[in-house]
Motif scaffolding. Structure first.
Motif, mmCIF file in Angstrom:
data_model
loop_
_atom_site.group_PDB
_atom_site.id
_atom_site.type_symbol
_atom_site.label_atom_id
_atom_site.label_comp_id
_atom_site.label_asym_id
_atom_site.label_seq_id
_atom_site.Cartn_x
_atom_site.Cartn_y
_atom_site.Cartn_z
ATOM 1 N N ARG A 89 -48.510 1.443 -61.587
ATOM 2 C CA ARG A 89 -49.192 0.178 -61.294
ATOM 3 C C ARG A 89 -48.261 -0.860 -60.660
ATOM 4 N NH1 ARG A 89 -48.540 0.290 -66.849
ATOM 5 N NH2 ARG A 89 -47.252 -1.393 -67.734
ATOM 6 N N VAL A 90 -46.947 -0.713 -60.833
ATOM 7 C CA VAL A 90 -46.026 -1.684 -60.254
ATOM 8 C C VAL A 90 -45.326 -1.131 -59.004
ATOM 9 C CG1 VAL A 90 -45.656 -2.843 -62.439
ATOM 10 C CG2 VAL A 90 -44.106 -0.992 -61.763
ATOM 11 N N LEU A 91 -45.758 0.034 -58.546
ATOM 12 C CA LEU A 91 -45.215 0.626 -57.327
ATOM 13 C C LEU A 91 -46.172 0.387 -56.172
ATOM 14 C CD1 LEU A 91 -44.016 4.077 -58.730
ATOM 15 C CD2 LEU A 91 -42.624 2.030 -58.334
ATOM 16 N N SER A 92 -45.634 0.207 -54.977
ATOM 17 C CA SER A 92 -46.482 0.079 -53.786
ATOM 18 C C SER A 92 -47.117 1.430 -53.470
ATOM 19 C CB SER A 92 -45.636 -0.372 -52.600
ATOM 20 O OG SER A 92 -44.749 0.667 -52.202
ATOM 21 N N GLY A 93 -48.088 1.420 -52.548
ATOM 22 C CA GLY A 93 -48.725 2.671 -52.155
ATOM 23 C C GLY A 93 -47.722 3.668 -51.593
#
Length: 231
Positions: free
Chosen positions: A148-152
């Motif tokens: 959830r805290v990582l970019s795509g």
């Protein structure tokens, strides 16, 4: 000239039909194709042409209504669900458009998961191998982060590390850059091809992106459930 024994995928007369309220619908019709070891193959076509359905059949995630599919020397139709899952665990990696990361696991734990499920290495070895691959995809500083805290782009790089951690013979990719912007998609696709070459894997990908498809050795075009063109 490659021999038939070089083929990691061989498809003969495969059809897929489903029944809905309007009757029987043919999704795939009389598909025949093969993929050789080490080859990179793109499957392209309009939405609804049957690309992703075919990919699922090739990977043993679904079963054909008729015809035969051999994957890594095994006829998928002769295997039950558990045997197909075991074959995938031994020799197949996956990359999906929607990443399919486990939200309650960190990046490191997501990459460790296939090794732990296979059960042939210790947890320490799984952790070391997963960490090394995350370093390789540029996420060495993000190993303890949750999806959830990582970019795509970061999530898809975690997915690439997870796909390659078991050293698969075949990598299946379904729209691997479809959820990413152009620049991020280009970076991820370049990484995917580089990792595929270094691991010596066979790559079969479904994509709408013709520039991505042209990076492959061969492009197969589908129209209305049939192979329209193989180049």
């Amino acid at each position: 000239m490659r021999k038939e024994s070089d083929r990691v995928i061989a498809v003969k007369g495969v059809s897929k039909r489903v029944v809905d309220a309007s009757g029987e619908l043919a999704i795939l019709d009389d598909i025949g194709m093969h993929v050789d070891a080490g080859e990179t193959v793109a499957i392209v076509g309009e939405s609804g042409s049957g690309k992703s359905t075919l990919l699922g059949l090739l990977a043993g995630l679904d079963t054909a209504s008729s015809g035969t599919i051999h994957l890594l020397g095994q006829e998928l139709g002769a295997l039950d669900e558990d045997a197909r899952a075991a074959l995938r665990a031994r020799g197949v990696g996956f990359v999906f458009q929607a990443f399919q990361l486990m939200p309650h696991l960190t990046a490191l734990e997501n990459v460790m998961l296939p090794l732990e499920l296979r059960g042939d290495v210790s947890r320490r070895q799984a952790r070391e191998q997963a960490h090394a691959l995350l370093e390789r995809v540029g996420l060495g500083s993000r190993v303890s982060h949750y999806p959830r805290v990582l970019s795509g782009g970061e999530q898809q790089r975690v997915a690439l590390a997870r796909a390659f951690v078991t050293q698969p013979a075949v990598l299946f990719a379904d729209e691997p850059t479809g959820s990413l912007d152009a620049a991020t998609g280009e970076a991820v696709s370049a990484l995917m091809f580089e990792m595929n070459r270094s691991h010596g894997a066979t790559l079969v990908l479904v994509t709408h992106d013709l520039s991505l498809a042209r990076r492959c050795d061969r492009v197969i075009t589908m129209r209305a459930g049939r192979l329209a063109e193989a180049a």
